[in-house]
Each structure stands twice: as C-alpha cells, then as structure tokens.
Design a protein around this motif. Sequence first.
Motif, mmCIF file in Angstrom:
data_model
loop_
_atom_site.group_PDB
_atom_site.id
_atom_site.type_symbol
_atom_site.label_atom_id
_atom_site.label_comp_id
_atom_site.label_asym_id
_atom_site.label_seq_id
_atom_site.Cartn_x
_atom_site.Cartn_y
_atom_site.Cartn_z
ATOM 1 N N VAL A 1 25.981 93.988 -48.234
ATOM 2 C CA VAL A 1 26.517 93.480 -47.399
ATOM 3 C C VAL A 1 27.937 93.125 -47.199
ATOM 4 O O VAL A 1 28.408 93.203 -48.193
ATOM 5 C CB VAL A 1 25.329 92.805 -46.821
ATOM 6 N N LEU A 2 28.285 93.366 -45.703
ATOM 7 C CA LEU A 2 29.466 92.380 -45.460
ATOM 8 C C LEU A 2 29.231 91.739 -44.340
ATOM 9 O O LEU A 2 28.249 91.744 -43.794
ATOM 10 C CB LEU A 2 30.508 94.228 -44.849
ATOM 11 N N SER A 3 29.862 90.414 -44.423
ATOM 12 C CA SER A 3 29.087 88.855 -44.337
ATOM 13 C C SER A 3 30.284 88.079 -43.506
ATOM 14 O O SER A 3 31.754 88.511 -44.834
ATOM 15 C CB SER A 3 28.190 88.051 -44.739
ATOM 16 N N ARG A 4 30.555 87.372 -42.819
ATOM 17 C CA ARG A 4 31.727 86.805 -42.007
ATOM 18 C C ARG A 4 30.982 85.755 -41.616
ATOM 19 O O ARG A 4 29.866 85.516 -41.299
ATOM 20 C CB ARG A 4 32.199 87.241 -40.592
ATOM 21 N N ALA A 5 31.768 84.650 -41.974
ATOM 22 C CA ALA A 5 31.483 82.492 -41.713
ATOM 23 C C ALA A 5 32.921 82.006 -41.405
ATOM 24 O O ALA A 5 33.546 82.583 -41.675
ATOM 25 C CB ALA A 5 30.583 82.821 -42.760
ATOM 26 N N LYS A 6 32.433 80.907 -41.368
ATOM 27 C CA LYS A 6 33.665 79.723 -41.172
ATOM 28 C C LYS A 6 33.279 78.574 -41.799
ATOM 29 O O LYS A 6 32.371 78.487 -42.526
ATOM 30 C CB LYS A 6 33.118 79.106 -39.425
ATOM 31 N N LEU A 7 33.992 78.163 -42.865
ATOM 32 C CA LEU A 7 34.087 77.730 -43.981
ATOM 33 C C LEU A 7 34.810 76.804 -43.428
ATOM 34 O O LEU A 7 35.757 75.921 -42.819
ATOM 35 C CB LEU A 7 35.920 78.077 -44.523
ATOM 36 N N VAL A 8 34.118 75.403 -43.190
ATOM 37 C CA VAL A 8 34.115 74.366 -42.980
ATOM 38 C C VAL A 8 34.005 73.042 -44.142
ATOM 39 O O VAL A 8 33.396 72.732 -44.971
ATOM 40 C CB VAL A 8 33.208 73.400 -41.787
ATOM 41 N N THR A 9 35.163 72.142 -43.560
ATOM 42 C CA THR A 9 35.479 71.604 -44.992
ATOM 43 C C THR A 9 35.308 69.970 -44.198
ATOM 44 O O THR A 9 36.225 70.144 -44.014
ATOM 45 C CB THR A 9 37.384 72.194 -45.877
ATOM 46 N N SER A 10 35.519 69.186 -45.878
ATOM 47 C CA SER A 10 35.483 67.724 -45.577
ATOM 48 C C SER A 10 36.397 67.267 -46.634
ATOM 49 O O SER A 10 35.778 67.858 -48.072
ATOM 50 C CB SER A 10 34.739 66.965 -44.884
ATOM 51 N N LYS A 11 36.160 65.731 -47.061
ATOM 52 C CA LYS A 11 36.340 65.203 -48.492
ATOM 53 C C LYS A 11 35.066 65.757 -49.013
ATOM 54 O O LYS A 11 34.065 65.060 -49.129
ATOM 55 C CB LYS A 11 36.216 63.743 -47.919
ATOM 56 N N ASP A 12 35.268 66.585 -49.917
ATOM 57 C CA ASP A 12 34.535 66.682 -51.625
ATOM 58 C C ASP A 12 33.302 67.565 -51.158
ATOM 59 O O ASP A 12 32.107 67.103 -51.510
ATOM 60 C CB ASP A 12 33.877 65.515 -52.300
ATOM 61 N N LYS A 13 32.930 67.561 -49.695
ATOM 62 C CA LYS A 13 32.193 68.631 -49.190
ATOM 63 C C LYS A 13 33.046 70.002 -48.703
ATOM 64 O O LYS A 13 34.227 70.228 -48.102
ATOM 65 C CB LYS A 13 31.813 68.226 -48.281
ATOM 66 N N ALA A 14 31.979 71.171 -48.972
ATOM 67 C CA ALA A 14 32.634 72.575 -48.220
ATOM 68 C C ALA A 14 31.336 73.827 -47.952
ATOM 69 O O ALA A 14 30.459 73.321 -49.099
ATOM 70 C CB ALA A 14 33.425 73.973 -49.046
ATOM 71 N N ALA A 15 31.340 74.176 -46.810
ATOM 72 C CA ALA A 15 30.180 74.960 -46.500
ATOM 73 C C ALA A 15 30.183 76.436 -45.852
ATOM 74 O O ALA A 15 31.339 75.728 -44.499
ATOM 75 C CB ALA A 15 29.427 74.064 -45.322
ATOM 76 N N LEU A 16 29.236 77.389 -45.549
ATOM 77 C CA LEU A 16 29.524 78.017 -44.835
ATOM 78 C C LEU A 16 28.679 77.951 -43.299
ATOM 79 O O LEU A 16 27.570 77.107 -43.119
ATOM 80 C CB LEU A 16 29.016 79.735 -45.621
ATOM 81 N N GLU A 17 29.622 77.987 -42.177
ATOM 82 C CA GLU A 17 28.574 77.895 -41.088
ATOM 83 C C GLU A 17 28.988 79.164 -40.067
ATOM 84 O O GLU A 17 29.655 79.936 -40.245
ATOM 85 C CB GLU A 17 29.573 76.946 -40.532
ATOM 86 N N ASN A 18 28.279 79.713 -38.847
ATOM 87 C CA ASN A 18 28.069 80.898 -38.435
ATOM 88 C C ASN A 18 28.231 81.726 -39.559
ATOM 89 O O ASN A 18 28.787 83.504 -38.772
ATOM 90 C CB ASN A 18 29.144 80.453 -37.535
ATOM 91 N N LYS A 19 26.825 81.558 -40.123
ATOM 92 C CA LYS A 19 27.100 83.253 -40.909
ATOM 93 C C LYS A 19 26.924 84.678 -40.179
ATOM 94 O O LYS A 19 25.612 84.687 -39.117
ATOM 95 C CB LYS A 19 25.875 83.137 -42.008
ATOM 96 N N GLN A 20 26.982 85.626 -40.280
ATOM 97 C CA GLN A 20 26.827 87.084 -39.531
ATOM 98 C C GLN A 20 27.024 87.890 -40.354
ATOM 99 O O GLN A 20 28.604 88.006 -41.375
ATOM 100 C CB GLN A 20 27.658 87.285 -38.600
ATOM 101 N N ILE A 21 25.882 89.353 -40.267
ATOM 102 C CA ILE A 21 26.827 90.207 -41.304
ATOM 103 C C ILE A 21 26.450 91.136 -40.237
ATOM 104 O O ILE A 21 26.184 91.110 -39.445
ATOM 105 C CB ILE A 21 24.752 90.094 -41.922
ATOM 106 N N ILE A 22 28.172 91.598 -40.851
ATOM 107 C CA ILE A 22 29.180 92.307 -39.672
ATOM 108 C C ILE A 22 28.637 94.295 -40.295
ATOM 109 O O ILE A 22 29.010 95.242 -39.185
ATOM 110 C CB ILE A 22 30.144 92.427 -38.964
ATOM 111 N N TRP A 23 28.160 94.067 -41.190
ATOM 112 C CA TRP A 23 27.966 95.516 -41.923
ATOM 113 C C TRP A 23 26.355 95.054 -43.065
ATOM 114 O O TRP A 23 26.846 94.692 -43.557
ATOM 115 C CB TRP A 23 29.200 96.016 -42.413
ATOM 116 N N ARG A 24 25.943 96.616 -43.213
ATOM 117 C CA ARG A 24 24.817 96.800 -43.950
ATOM 118 C C ARG A 24 24.789 97.919 -44.188
ATOM 119 O O ARG A 24 24.280 99.085 -43.600
ATOM 120 C CB ARG A 24 23.061 95.866 -43.764
ATOM 121 N N GLN A 25 24.512 98.383 -45.872
ATOM 122 C CA GLN A 25 24.094 99.904 -46.375
ATOM 123 C C GLN A 25 22.836 99.934 -45.901
ATOM 124 O O GLN A 25 22.344 99.376 -46.397
ATOM 125 C CB GLN A 25 24.510 99.701 -47.386
#
Length: 376
Positions: free
Chosen positions: A122-146
């Motif tokens: 699977v190929l996915s796209r997401a937004k990397l959101v960071t703050s002090k000592d934290k990081a997360a993936l948001e708006n995850k989207q699979i854009i290609w799947r085998q």
Amino acid sequence: MRRISTTLFCLALIGSANAQSINAGDSPVSPTKPFIAKEVARFNTPWAIAVLPDAQMLITEKPGKIFLVDPNGHKTPVSNVPAVAAEGQNGLLDIAVSPGFATSRDIYFTYSEPGASGSSLVLSRAKLVTSKDKAALENKQIIWRQTPAGGGGQSGGIIAFDPNGKQLYLTVGDRMRPETAQDPDQARGKLLRLNLDGSIPADNPHADKGGVRGETFTTGHRNPYGLAFAPDGKLWLHEMGPRGGDELNLIKADGNYGWPLVSNGDNYSGKPIPRHSTRPEFIAPALYWTPVIAPAGLVFYQGDMFPKWSDSALIGGLAATALVRVSFDAKGNAREADRWDMEARIRDVAVAPDGAVWLIEDDSDGRLWRLTPRKM
C-alpha cells in the motif's frame, strides 16, 4: 498524439542500445575510510530514512513504528500509524517527504497491509503534525493498493519523486511470484509512475489503457529496494537478483528489464536462468553484482562534506555489510568506486542538508550512524 513531458521524453531517449554490463561483485573492500561513523540512536529493525528540510529525520521500523529523530538522536514517536503485516520481508517500509512539504506537511509511506487473502503493498499519504515532544499522522489516505493481495516477501515499496515535483515513482517487487513480473495486468515486478494523488499521469507510456497497464512505467523487476534521480535527471533503480545478479539499472520509459526470463544470477534451486546477453530485447543492467551485495537504499550525493563524492550513488549492502559508492564517467557509465566495510547490514542511506551521510543498520537493535569526514 499525447504530449510527452520533458522528463519522460529524456528518459525514453537515453541510449538506444545496451552497453555491456559490468560485474562489480568481486570489487575489493576499500583499505581506508574517509569518514568517521558516529552512532546516534538505535531502533527495532529500522527500514527507511527520510530527511526533513530542517534536518530532522523520519525513520520507519519494519514492525510498524515511525519516529521523528533530531540530529542528536532524540526520538519522538509518531502516532496514528496504520497496522501493518510485519512478517519476513514485509511490514512498514519506505517513507518520503512530499515535494511540497514546506506548505502541505505531506509525507508518503509504504507498508504491507494485512488482509484475509494475504498482505497487499500500500502507498499512503498523510500530514505530519508536530508540537513540542509530539508528532502524529493526520488525514491518512491510501492512494494506491496492490490487488490482488497475497504473495511472499520482495514487496519493493520504494518511493521517488520526479524532479518536477508532480509525479512519483513506486517500485513493486514480484512478491516471490516471478511469473507475475511479465504479466502486464499484475502490479508485481513493475516500476509505477503516478500523480501525487495516485492517479495515472496522462503521459505515461500506456496511460490510455488504465489500470495496472496505465500505471506501469517499466516492467521485469524482481526485488527493487533502491530508486533515485541523479543530479542530471536520470532515474536509477537497483534490485536484488536471485543467487547472483544484483542489478543497477538506468530506467528507460516503457523498458522491460527481463525478470524472470533473464538474469545474471541463477535460481536458488541451482536451475540456470538465461543471461541478459542472450536476450538483447531486454534492458541489461549497467552494473551487476555476482557475488551479491544485496543492495538496499540509494541516494545520490550532493553536499559540502564529501566533495569527492559529488554526484556519486551511495548504496547500502545487506549481504556485503558495506556502504558502496558508485561513480559515473562523462558518458554516464557506472563503476563501483569504493566499498567500505561497515561490519553491519546497511538498510538505507540518506544525505542531510549539511552534507553528512546517515546510515541505518538492518537489525533488531539497529544503529543509526552519522558519517562525517575524517581528517586525513
């Protein structure tokens, strides 16, 4: 007639005939290392490095974690990572920073998605959101799947962005089903070219056919774990051969690289495979390695710390436990210039904005190294 993009046109015109392949398998280990390797951090089976514009890195672990890592080795876990099918060669794989990251904060990553019929790349796209000592993936989207799912290891999953920043290339291995690499309707043993949203570029070689055929840029690959554009705009891919015959290939639009019909290695059973020289209709590698190095990771060096390496390709060696440097002459011919013994399986290679080289070790307690020049 479809309009052909500048990049695609140039790739299609690179050489009409195959030069003779060079076997670099017996290249000697370089006697001295022009660098100091400093251990910075450790990870559980790290798989890929993506360097951010601010010199921080995203590092994937094959069992299913992503870390945001600063140059001093401070690790911040990234939350909201999808579940992966981590077994054998499969799991959480490559990670890459979008060309528009400065404004979009988008990253792309590949993984083996669990499923009732087996895993799918699977190929996915997401937004990397960071703050002090934290990081997360948001708006995850699979854009290609085998599809269909299933198969063994050899997933591929390496991402590279076109220099124009509008398309991406994705390697897809044969999943240990060699015959699928020559099947035009199977997304296996192929190099795909996609728009950043996963759609098919209108100037792909067979875009009008849609589906896998429309996505396919080249075919006939086995286990491709390295993909990168050189500074001159040429696209290079390396792949693991069977028993012998690891390859470094110059990519040509709509090219067929022959697997499993030809190889410079043989099957693990000992059954021979016809050599590239016997089938000139298939594109032969610029370099091959017998004995193998098991190449993993590929980056072209541009930076101030190692000026003698400028425009060279740096490749990790799993079986060779080495960092390999490949240089190119004025005609674009490749040769192995150096092989430095790292006494560890090197999984990926990256270059930071300051010109330092970063390596990760393929191990359950895998080390992250920063390479800087040694005073000679």
